[in-house]
Design a protein around this motif. Structure first.
Motif, PDB file in Angstrom:
ATOM      1  N   CYS A 191      -6.759   5.548   1.766  1.00 13.08           N
ATOM      2  CA  CYS A 191      -6.994   6.440   0.608  1.00 13.08           C
ATOM      3  C   CYS A 191      -8.046   5.874  -0.346  1.00 13.08           C
ATOM      4  O   CYS A 191      -8.541   6.589  -1.215  1.00 13.08           O
ATOM      5  CB  CYS A 191      -5.694   6.680  -0.156  1.00 13.08           C
ATOM      6  SG  CYS A 191      -4.465   7.548   0.817  1.00 13.08           S
ATOM      7  N   MET A 192      -8.343   4.571  -0.226  1.00 10.58           N
ATOM      8  CA  MET A 192      -9.393   3.978  -1.064  1.00 10.58           C
ATOM      9  C   MET A 192     -10.737   3.980  -0.341  1.00 10.58           C
ATOM     10  O   MET A 192     -11.787   3.783  -0.950  1.00 10.58           O
ATOM     11  CB  MET A 192      -8.996   2.542  -1.440  1.00 10.58           C
ATOM     12  CG  MET A 192      -9.909   1.874  -2.441  1.00 10.58           C
ATOM     13  SD  MET A 192     -10.021   2.754  -4.007  1.00 10.58           S
ATOM     14  CE  MET A 192      -8.792   1.915  -5.004  1.00 10.58           C
ATOM     15  N   CYS A 212       0.849  -1.196   0.000  1.00 11.89           N
ATOM     16  CA  CYS A 212       0.000   0.000   0.000  1.00 11.89           C
ATOM     17  C   CYS A 212       0.888   1.251   0.000  1.00 11.89           C
ATOM     18  O   CYS A 212       1.776   1.387   0.832  1.00 11.89           O
ATOM     19  CB  CYS A 212      -0.921  -0.008   1.213  1.00 11.89           C
ATOM     20  SG  CYS A 212      -1.896   1.507   1.358  1.00 11.89           S
ATOM     21  N   LEU A 213       0.613   2.161  -0.923  1.00 10.33           N
ATOM     22  CA  LEU A 213       1.440   3.370  -1.045  1.00 10.33           C
ATOM     23  C   LEU A 213       0.762   4.612  -0.478  1.00 10.33           C
ATOM     24  O   LEU A 213       1.124   5.740  -0.829  1.00 10.33           O
ATOM     25  CB  LEU A 213       1.790   3.609  -2.527  1.00 10.33           C
ATOM     26  CG  LEU A 213       2.535   2.500  -3.259  1.00 10.33           C
ATOM     27  CD1 LEU A 213       2.839   2.924  -4.697  1.00 10.33           C
ATOM     28  CD2 LEU A 213       3.841   2.154  -2.546  1.00 10.33           C
ATOM     29  N   CYS A 214      -0.242   4.413   0.385  1.00 11.44           N
ATOM     30  CA  CYS A 214      -0.988   5.560   0.933  1.00 11.44           C
ATOM     31  C   CYS A 214      -0.055   6.656   1.474  1.00 11.44           C
ATOM     32  O   CYS A 214      -0.268   7.836   1.221  1.00 11.44           O
ATOM     33  CB  CYS A 214      -1.920   5.121   2.057  1.00 11.44           C
ATOM     34  SG  CYS A 214      -3.538   4.629   1.489  1.00 11.44           S
ATOM     35  N   CYS A 262      -7.072  -3.864  -4.363  1.00 11.89           N
ATOM     36  CA  CYS A 262      -7.668  -2.777  -3.574  1.00 11.89           C
ATOM     37  C   CYS A 262      -8.755  -2.058  -4.368  1.00 11.89           C
ATOM     38  O   CYS A 262      -8.481  -1.466  -5.419  1.00 11.89           O
ATOM     39  CB  CYS A 262      -6.553  -1.799  -3.176  1.00 11.89           C
ATOM     40  SG  CYS A 262      -7.138  -0.434  -2.171  1.00 11.89           S
ATOM     41  N   LEU A 288      -1.514  -2.571  -6.228  1.00  9.69           N
ATOM     42  CA  LEU A 288      -2.768  -3.122  -5.694  1.00  9.69           C
ATOM     43  C   LEU A 288      -4.003  -2.373  -6.212  1.00  9.69           C
ATOM     44  O   LEU A 288      -5.122  -2.840  -6.057  1.00  9.69           O
ATOM     45  CB  LEU A 288      -2.758  -3.058  -4.161  1.00  9.69           C
ATOM     46  CG  LEU A 288      -1.538  -3.659  -3.459  1.00  9.69           C
ATOM     47  CD1 LEU A 288      -1.713  -3.622  -1.946  1.00  9.69           C
ATOM     48  CD2 LEU A 288      -1.311  -5.089  -3.905  1.00  9.69           C
ATOM     49  N   PHE A 289      -3.776  -1.201  -6.814  1.00 11.10           N
ATOM     50  CA  PHE A 289      -4.880  -0.350  -7.270  1.00 11.10           C
ATOM     51  C   PHE A 289      -5.749  -1.109  -8.275  1.00 11.10           C
ATOM     52  O   PHE A 289      -5.259  -1.605  -9.296  1.00 11.10           O
ATOM     53  CB  PHE A 289      -4.319   0.931  -7.904  1.00 11.10           C
ATOM     54  CG  PHE A 289      -5.370   1.865  -8.414  1.00 11.10           C
ATOM     55  CD1 PHE A 289      -6.184   2.571  -7.547  1.00 11.10           C
ATOM     56  CD2 PHE A 289      -5.563   2.044  -9.782  1.00 11.10           C
ATOM     57  CE1 PHE A 289      -7.162   3.442  -8.026  1.00 11.10           C
ATOM     58  CE2 PHE A 289      -6.534   2.908 -10.262  1.00 11.10           C
ATOM     59  CZ  PHE A 289      -7.338   3.607  -9.387  1.00 11.10           C
ATOM     60  N   ILE A 323       1.379   8.580  -1.298  1.00 13.16           N
ATOM     61  CA  ILE A 323       0.320   9.333  -1.992  1.00 13.16           C
ATOM     62  C   ILE A 323      -0.022  10.594  -1.207  1.00 13.16           C
ATOM     63  O   ILE A 323      -0.193  11.672  -1.774  1.00 13.16           O
ATOM     64  CB  ILE A 323      -0.923   8.428  -2.189  1.00 13.16           C
ATOM     65  CG1 ILE A 323      -0.639   7.441  -3.323  1.00 13.16           C
ATOM     66  CG2 ILE A 323      -2.185   9.251  -2.487  1.00 13.16           C
ATOM     67  CD1 ILE A 323      -1.677   6.379  -3.505  1.00 13.16           C
ATOM     68  N   CYS A 343       0.438   2.274  -7.669  1.00 10.33           N
ATOM     69  CA  CYS A 343       0.304   1.186  -6.689  1.00 10.33           C
ATOM     70  C   CYS A 343      -0.155  -0.091  -7.396  1.00 10.33           C
ATOM     71  O   CYS A 343      -1.172  -0.088  -8.101  1.00 10.33           O
ATOM     72  CB  CYS A 343      -0.717   1.597  -5.612  1.00 10.33           C
ATOM     73  SG  CYS A 343      -1.060   0.274  -4.447  1.00 10.33           S
ATOM     74  N   CYS A 396      -7.074   7.682  -3.886  1.00  8.10           N
ATOM     75  CA  CYS A 396      -7.270   6.405  -4.607  1.00  8.10           C
ATOM     76  C   CYS A 396      -8.750   6.219  -4.951  1.00  8.10           C
ATOM     77  O   CYS A 396      -9.074   5.743  -6.045  1.00  8.10           O
ATOM     78  CB  CYS A 396      -6.758   5.231  -3.758  1.00  8.10           C
ATOM     79  SG  CYS A 396      -4.995   5.353  -3.436  1.00  8.10           S
ATOM     80  N   VAL A 438      -7.703  -1.733   0.755  1.00 10.92           N
ATOM     81  CA  VAL A 438      -6.506  -2.141   1.503  1.00 10.92           C
ATOM     82  C   VAL A 438      -6.010  -0.974   2.346  1.00 10.92           C
ATOM     83  O   VAL A 438      -5.533  -1.145   3.456  1.00 10.92           O
ATOM     84  CB  VAL A 438      -5.401  -2.624   0.529  1.00 10.92           C
ATOM     85  CG1 VAL A 438      -4.103  -2.924   1.281  1.00 10.92           C
ATOM     86  CG2 VAL A 438      -5.863  -3.867  -0.227  1.00 10.92           C
ATOM     87  N   GLY A 439      -6.136   0.227   1.818  1.00 11.69           N
ATOM     88  CA  GLY A 439      -5.638   1.412   2.526  1.00 11.69           C
ATOM     89  C   GLY A 439      -6.711   2.475   2.669  1.00 11.69           C
ATOM     90  O   GLY A 439      -7.745   2.454   1.981  1.00 11.69           O
TER      91      GLY A 439
HETATM   92 FE1  SF4 Z   1      -2.742   1.171  -3.189  1.00  6.93          FE
HETATM   93 FE2  SF4 Z   1      -5.166   0.845  -2.169  1.00  6.93          FE
HETATM   94 FE3  SF4 Z   1      -3.208   1.845  -0.655  1.00  6.93          FE
HETATM   95 FE4  SF4 Z   1      -4.300   3.254  -2.668  1.00  6.93          FE
HETATM   96  S1  SF4 Z   1      -5.324   2.587  -0.794  1.00  6.93           S
HETATM   97  S2  SF4 Z   1      -2.131   3.065  -2.199  1.00  6.93           S
HETATM   98  S3  SF4 Z   1      -4.674   1.665  -4.189  1.00  6.93           S
HETATM   99  S4  SF4 Z   1      -3.334  -0.222  -1.538  1.00  6.93           S
END
Ligand code: SF4
Length: 362
Positions: free
Chosen positions: A347-348, A316-318, A338, A333-334, A321, A331, A355, A344-345
């Motif tokens: 920001c989604m 996760c790159l939250c 996720c 996982l985007f 970001i 990311c 996200c 997953v994070g």
């Molecule tokens: Fe990746 Fe989801 Fe985290 Fe955004 S929220 S950085 S898409 S894992």
């Protein structure tokens, strides 16, 4: 006619875009503008503003979504409190779905914990009044826009003599994180699109020390497409002419002195403190904690619980970001692992998360 219609006029938008083109025509290089508010992030994606701008203007998103910047250890603390016998957790909607290290409030709710979504902190006070045998904890997350209402709830609970209401605080303030990010040489922010709602409370004068110290352009901007384009034009003009000052595009709401009444209530109950921001870390004077006279309402000290060791989610790159260093599409996982249905994070999860905005409009 909707009230927003004049701020979405295509002809006026085209005129603003042409003005922006003219302003940057002779500018040598690329200017980086950071929007610091999650609502701006959503608006930029929703109206496709990034794609309309000249290549010389780069927009990056910053740490303005309150749910997104709340660190994982806070979510773990809320989960631990939800597991505590006789405790009712009350919260605004988005927090319930934010993943902690190994659980989330929605998962705890599914296994029997009492987690209730409220629309106002006063609803949490009412729940405490109606459930005298339970401890009712409100999750105090948000910027200066929401904190006065939470201060009002604490004052109400104090007036009513409630002994079973408390707040788990993770309040954040502006503009301290903007100063933290401008010092990051990797980012090289030339101008800030300053938050609108927060500025209505803190006032445009609050940004003067930041601008004077770091010589960065700053424009407090509204959320409609024409607001955003005008705010960007004002920033571009400052940068091209080598100026650094605080300007207010959103003058129909924001005053230099802000909302003194709201700040009075806020600072009656809370005082400045250092705060931890997801991805950024500890920033001095960027948070609010309960004043000692209201310590009886501090859930962290009143209801001690064992909190697990915090763990960020692999991949996760939250954090990056929220510092504007990467985009959601960077990311892996985007959209694969996720999604808004299975985030997953943070920001989604949030309706103001980068996200979530990229997923919906990107
Ligand atoms: Fe990746 Fe989801 Fe985290 Fe955004 S929220 S950085 S898409 S894992």
């Amino acid at each position: 006619m909707k009230l927003t219609t004049p701020f979405r006029d295509p002809e006026l938008a085209r005129a603003q875009l042409s003005l922006i083109q003219q302003i940057v025509a002779d500018y040598d290089g690329t200017m980086t503008l950071m929007e610091v508010c999650g609502t701006h992030t959503m608006a930029i994606y929703q109206h496709g503003i990034r794609a309309l701008l000249p290549e010389k203007i780069r927009l990056i998103s910053g740490p303005g979504c309150p749910v997104c910047v709340t660190p994982v250890d806070y979510v773990d603390h809320a989960v631990a409190l939800a597991r505590r016998a006789g405790t009712i957790i009350t919260t605004f909607g988005d927090m319930i779905r934010v993943p902690g290290s190994s659980s989330s409030l929605i998962r705890e709710q599914a296994t029997g914990a009492q987690v209730k979504i409220v629309y106002s902190p006063l609803d949490a006070v009412a729940i405490a009044e109606n459930n005298p045998e339970s401890e009712v904890v409100f999750l105090g997350v948000g910027f200066e826009t929401t904190t006065p209402t939470i201060a009002g709830a604490v004052l109400t609970a104090a007036q009513k003599g409630l002994k079973n209401f408390s707040v788990l605080t993770s309040h954040k303030t502006m503009p301290a994180p903007m100063a933290a990010l401008i010092s990051d040489p990797e980012l090289q922010v030339d101008g800030y699109i300053c938050p609108a709602h927060v500025s209505a409370i803190i006032g445009s004068d609050a940004y003067k020390p930041l601008v004077d110290t770091y010589k960065v352009a700053a424009v407090i901007t509204g959320f409609e497409p024409l607001d955003m384009l005008q705010g960007i034009a004002m920033l571009a003009k400052q940068i091209v002419s080598g100026e650094a000052k605080v300007e207010t595009q959103y003058r129909r709401v924001v005053k230099p002195e802000g909302n003194q009444k709201a700040r009075e209530i806020l600072y009656k109950v809370f005082q400045p403190c250092s705060a931890r921001w997801r991805g950024i870390g500890d920033i001095p004077d960027s948070g609010l904690e309960l004043r000692p006279e209201y310590s009886a309402f501090n859930a962290a000290t009143k209801l001690p619980v064992e909190v697990e060791e915090p763990r960020e989610h692999a991949g996760c790159l939250c954090g990056e970001i929220l510092k504007g260093k990467v985009r959601p599409t960077d990311c892996k996982l985007f959209k694969t692992v996720c999604t808004p249905e299975d985030p997953v994070g943070a920001c989604m999860v949030s309706s103001e998360g980068t996200c979530a905005a990229e997923y919906k409009y990107g």
